[in-house]
Every structure is written in structure tokens, then in C-alpha cells.
Scaffold this motif. Sequence first.
Motif, PDB file in Angstrom:
ATOM      1  N   THR A 107       0.898  -1.203  -0.083  1.00 40.76           N
ATOM      2  CA  THR A 107      -0.013  -0.013   0.060  1.00 40.76           C
ATOM      3  C   THR A 107       1.055   1.355  -0.129  1.00 40.76           C
ATOM      4  O   THR A 107       0.430   2.278  -0.497  1.00 40.76           O
ATOM      5  CB  THR A 107      -0.894   0.007   1.111  1.00 40.76           C
ATOM      6  N   ARG A 108       2.139   1.118   0.618  1.00 43.70           N
ATOM      7  CA  ARG A 108       2.869   2.632   0.598  1.00 43.70           C
ATOM      8  C   ARG A 108       3.943   2.247  -0.436  1.00 43.70           C
ATOM      9  O   ARG A 108       4.576   3.377  -0.495  1.00 43.70           O
ATOM     10  CB  ARG A 108       3.440   2.633   2.175  1.00 43.70           C
ATOM     11  N   GLY A 109       4.513   1.274  -0.713  1.00 49.51           N
ATOM     12  CA  GLY A 109       5.725   1.070  -1.374  1.00 49.51           C
ATOM     13  C   GLY A 109       7.000   0.862  -0.709  1.00 49.51           C
ATOM     14  O   GLY A 109       7.886   0.358  -1.435  1.00 49.51           O
ATOM     15  N   SER A 110       6.881   1.006   0.673  1.00 50.67           N
ATOM     16  CA  SER A 110       8.201   1.245   1.313  1.00 50.67           C
ATOM     17  C   SER A 110       7.755   1.133   2.831  1.00 50.67           C
ATOM     18  O   SER A 110       6.815   1.889   3.221  1.00 50.67           O
ATOM     19  CB  SER A 110       9.270   2.266   0.785  1.00 50.67           C
ATOM     20  N   LEU A 111       8.608   0.695   3.629  1.00 53.16           N
ATOM     21  CA  LEU A 111       8.579   0.755   5.163  1.00 53.16           C
ATOM     22  C   LEU A 111       9.290   2.149   5.500  1.00 53.16           C
ATOM     23  O   LEU A 111       9.205   2.279   6.773  1.00 53.16           O
ATOM     24  CB  LEU A 111       9.177  -0.261   5.844  1.00 53.16           C
ATOM     25  N   ALA A 112       9.893   2.933   4.855  1.00 58.90           N
ATOM     26  CA  ALA A 112      11.036   3.782   5.183  1.00 58.90           C
ATOM     27  C   ALA A 112      10.363   5.024   5.254  1.00 58.90           C
ATOM     28  O   ALA A 112       9.181   5.274   4.563  1.00 58.90           O
ATOM     29  CB  ALA A 112      12.196   4.028   3.786  1.00 58.90           C
ATOM     30  N   LEU A 113      10.491   5.991   6.265  1.00 59.38           N
ATOM     31  CA  LEU A 113      10.032   7.147   6.456  1.00 59.38           C
ATOM     32  C   LEU A 113      10.306   8.425   5.666  1.00 59.38           C
ATOM     33  O   LEU A 113       9.757   9.138   5.609  1.00 59.38           O
ATOM     34  CB  LEU A 113      10.289   7.483   7.924  1.00 59.38           C
ATOM     35  N   VAL A 114      11.460   8.117   5.117  1.00 64.93           N
ATOM     36  CA  VAL A 114      11.948   9.111   4.174  1.00 64.93           C
ATOM     37  C   VAL A 114      12.537   8.073   2.713  1.00 64.93           C
ATOM     38  O   VAL A 114      12.957   7.210   2.848  1.00 64.93           O
ATOM     39  CB  VAL A 114      13.314  10.023   4.950  1.00 64.93           C
ATOM     40  N   ALA A 141      12.562   1.434  -3.240  1.00 67.06           N
ATOM     41  CA  ALA A 141      12.152   2.697  -4.043  1.00 67.06           C
ATOM     42  C   ALA A 141      12.917   4.021  -3.701  1.00 67.06           C
ATOM     43  O   ALA A 141      12.232   4.962  -3.432  1.00 67.06           O
ATOM     44  CB  ALA A 141      10.667   2.673  -3.522  1.00 67.06           C
ATOM     45  N   TYR A 142      14.149   3.390  -3.363  1.00 70.79           N
ATOM     46  CA  TYR A 142      15.319   4.603  -3.191  1.00 70.79           C
ATOM     47  C   TYR A 142      15.059   5.730  -4.093  1.00 70.79           C
ATOM     48  O   TYR A 142      15.077   5.477  -5.405  1.00 70.79           O
ATOM     49  CB  TYR A 142      16.701   3.913  -3.252  1.00 70.79           C
ATOM     50  N   THR A 143      15.186   6.813  -3.538  1.00 73.50           N
ATOM     51  CA  THR A 143      15.320   8.293  -4.206  1.00 73.50           C
ATOM     52  C   THR A 143      16.042   9.029  -3.413  1.00 73.50           C
ATOM     53  O   THR A 143      15.547   9.114  -2.184  1.00 73.50           O
ATOM     54  CB  THR A 143      14.006   8.826  -4.829  1.00 73.50           C
ATOM     55  N   PRO A 144      16.929   9.921  -3.718  1.00 74.69           N
ATOM     56  CA  PRO A 144      17.575  11.178  -2.835  1.00 74.69           C
ATOM     57  C   PRO A 144      16.488  11.855  -2.413  1.00 74.69           C
ATOM     58  O   PRO A 144      15.769  12.254  -3.348  1.00 74.69           O
ATOM     59  CB  PRO A 144      18.571  11.658  -3.662  1.00 74.69           C
ATOM     60  N   CYS A 145      16.657  12.459  -1.138  1.00 76.30           N
ATOM     61  CA  CYS A 145      15.959  13.415  -0.738  1.00 76.30           C
ATOM     62  C   CYS A 145      15.899  14.761  -1.254  1.00 76.30           C
ATOM     63  O   CYS A 145      17.127  15.166  -1.534  1.00 76.30           O
ATOM     64  CB  CYS A 145      16.154  13.782   1.047  1.00 76.30           C
ATOM     65  N   ASP A 146      14.827  15.506  -1.351  1.00 81.47           N
ATOM     66  CA  ASP A 146      15.044  16.948  -2.026  1.00 81.47           C
ATOM     67  C   ASP A 146      15.600  17.726  -1.062  1.00 81.47           C
ATOM     68  O   ASP A 146      15.477  17.552   0.205  1.00 81.47           O
ATOM     69  CB  ASP A 146      13.504  17.504  -2.407  1.00 81.47           C
TER      70      ASP A 146
END
Length: 140
Positions: free
Chosen positions: A82-89, A96-101
Motif C-alpha cells: 500500500t505504501r511502497g516502502s517501510l522507510a519514513l524518508v 524505492a530509493y530516491t535521494p531526498c529533496d
Amino acid sequence: MLSQRTRYAIRALLHLADHHGEGPIQLAEIAERQNIPGKFLTVILSEMKRAGFVETMRGKEGGYWLSRPPTEITYGDIVRATRGSLALVPCAARLAYTPCDHCIDEAKCRLRGVMLSVRDETAKILDQLSLAESIPAESL
């Protein structure tokens, strides 16, 4: 924080787990017992079918049921679906890693290190708990 969609998905799947092996459960029953809007539940259960958690049958005797035993579906599976990831950032996500803006260099970011630990511990807990297990809120 879990989205309302994720919480509804968990509650709907828990309802189906509670009735596992009893045959199809009608959408209206799930919606009423779990206090989930029917139209939203239709969308959620369609997503859960695509994710491989539920099966469905149309018609008067139709409804929804778990596609596999409750012991084989974990909370981690549902949250990821449902979320795509367990990560909070985003920079702490495994798949679904992407660098933070607007962030500093990841190698220097202390927040990322903390969030990686949080993600790993969250995964450890959620991936060990299946729909067959429940923890009463009073015991936490």
C-alpha cells in the motif's frame, strides 16, 4: 505514519483472516464491521487482489477471501503493497530509493543513518507478524 488506505487494508485483511476458510465474505459485511466506506473498500480490495492477497467471486454468493493462509501474509507485506516502502524518508527505502529533496550529501547526513536503522527495525517487527497473530493493544 500509516495512511488511512493502509490502515483500511490491514483491517479488511484482518477481517478476512478472522473468517479464513468460511468462504466468500461480502464487501458490505467487511465495510460495515470494519467501518470502511464501501467505495473506498472496493478500490482497496482490488489493489489487494492485484498484490496477490485476496481472491474474489462475483454474484449473489460471491465476495472476498484470502488467497493464502493468514500465516503467510505479514503486516510488512501489506504496508509495502500500500505504501511502497517501510522507510519514513525516500533515501532510506530499499526498493524505492530516491535521494531526498533539499538534503545535504548523504554520506554526511546523520538523519539518513537513523532512518535506515528505523526502517530495518520496523521491517524486522512487521515481517515477523502475520495476520494470524494479534497483539492486544493493552499488552503494548
